[in-house]
Design a protein around this motif. Sequence first.
Motif, PDB file in Angstrom:
ATOM      1  N   LYS A   2       0.846  -1.193   0.000  1.00  0.00           N
ATOM      2  CA  LYS A   2       0.000   0.000   0.000  1.00  0.00           C
ATOM      3  C   LYS A   2       0.884   1.246   0.000  1.00  0.00           C
ATOM      4  O   LYS A   2       1.797   1.360   0.816  1.00  0.00           O
ATOM      5  CB  LYS A   2      -0.916   0.015   1.218  1.00  0.00           C
ATOM      6  CG  LYS A   2      -2.017  -1.021   1.168  1.00  0.00           C
ATOM      7  CD  LYS A   2      -3.036  -0.743   2.254  1.00  0.00           C
ATOM      8  CE  LYS A   2      -4.167  -1.718   2.191  1.00  0.00           C
ATOM      9  NZ  LYS A   2      -5.014  -1.572   1.043  1.00  0.00           N
ATOM     10  N   CYS A  26       0.090   2.344   5.572  1.00  0.00           N
ATOM     11  CA  CYS A  26       0.768   2.169   4.292  1.00  0.00           C
ATOM     12  C   CYS A  26       2.201   1.672   4.497  1.00  0.00           C
ATOM     13  O   CYS A  26       2.787   1.832   5.563  1.00  0.00           O
ATOM     14  CB  CYS A  26       0.777   3.491   3.519  1.00  0.00           C
ATOM     15  SG  CYS A  26      -0.870   4.030   3.014  1.00  0.00           S
ATOM     16  N   VAL A 143      -4.688   6.144  -1.845  1.00  0.00           N
ATOM     17  CA  VAL A 143      -3.907   4.962  -1.494  1.00  0.00           C
ATOM     18  C   VAL A 143      -3.881   4.052  -2.718  1.00  0.00           C
ATOM     19  O   VAL A 143      -4.933   3.653  -3.237  1.00  0.00           O
ATOM     20  CB  VAL A 143      -4.493   4.210  -0.280  1.00  0.00           C
ATOM     21  CG1 VAL A 143      -3.710   2.928  -0.018  1.00  0.00           C
ATOM     22  CG2 VAL A 143      -4.477   5.105   0.959  1.00  0.00           C
ATOM     23  N   THR A 145      -2.745   0.470  -4.115  1.00  0.00           N
ATOM     24  CA  THR A 145      -2.402  -0.885  -3.694  1.00  0.00           C
ATOM     25  C   THR A 145      -1.847  -1.638  -4.892  1.00  0.00           C
ATOM     26  O   THR A 145      -2.479  -1.685  -5.953  1.00  0.00           O
ATOM     27  CB  THR A 145      -3.639  -1.614  -3.130  1.00  0.00           C
ATOM     28  OG1 THR A 145      -4.170  -0.846  -2.045  1.00  0.00           O
ATOM     29  CG2 THR A 145      -3.273  -3.002  -2.639  1.00  0.00           C
ATOM     30  N   TYR A 152      -6.544   1.808  -6.982  1.00  0.00           N
ATOM     31  CA  TYR A 152      -6.364   3.146  -6.407  1.00  0.00           C
ATOM     32  C   TYR A 152      -7.670   3.580  -5.740  1.00  0.00           C
ATOM     33  O   TYR A 152      -8.744   3.469  -6.336  1.00  0.00           O
ATOM     34  CB  TYR A 152      -5.974   4.164  -7.480  1.00  0.00           C
ATOM     35  CG  TYR A 152      -5.747   5.544  -6.922  1.00  0.00           C
ATOM     36  CD1 TYR A 152      -4.623   5.834  -6.172  1.00  0.00           C
ATOM     37  CD2 TYR A 152      -6.682   6.561  -7.115  1.00  0.00           C
ATOM     38  CE1 TYR A 152      -4.404   7.101  -5.655  1.00  0.00           C
ATOM     39  CE2 TYR A 152      -6.473   7.834  -6.600  1.00  0.00           C
ATOM     40  CZ  TYR A 152      -5.335   8.089  -5.863  1.00  0.00           C
ATOM     41  OH  TYR A 152      -5.138   9.345  -5.334  1.00  0.00           O
TER      42      TYR A 152
END
Length: 157
Positions: A2, A26, A143, A145, A152
């Motif tokens: 992440k 993250c 974020v 991934t 997203y």
Amino acid sequence: MKIGIISDTHGDMRSIEKAIPYLEKCDLIIHAGDYIDDAEYIHYATDVEVKCVKGNSDLYRFDGDYELTFSVKNKKFFVCHGHYHDVKMGINSLYKLAKREDMDVVVFGHTHIPTYKTIDDIIFINPGSLAYPRGKSDKSFGVLTIDNNIFYEEIKI
């Protein structure tokens, strides 16, 4: 993996604090400029590595780069604030650079308008602004991934 993506925080600590619970989950955080000092604060608040670039409001800073390239999970990233690439006029300059340099993901800011689009398998992300959103957008960040697929999520605060 992440990756938190944030830009144009402009010292808005209240909004940054609202983003911290997401960012601390993250594995990496990218700050695309305008206030690079906020990137340092985010690092200390989350204990997550922050890769950052300077924006047009960071001219007073002698340290820091305006552009950054790196790889994560076999994806080549290019990060800039965008003011030297005329992003307020579109992403054509960034597209040409990404094509020429064989980039997979381009992260930028400056417009304060969230953007997520894919052109010729190149992902372009502008997380918007946590401080001064424009274009009828909300305060936001994102974020990304990366695992077997890429996903997203735009997060509005």
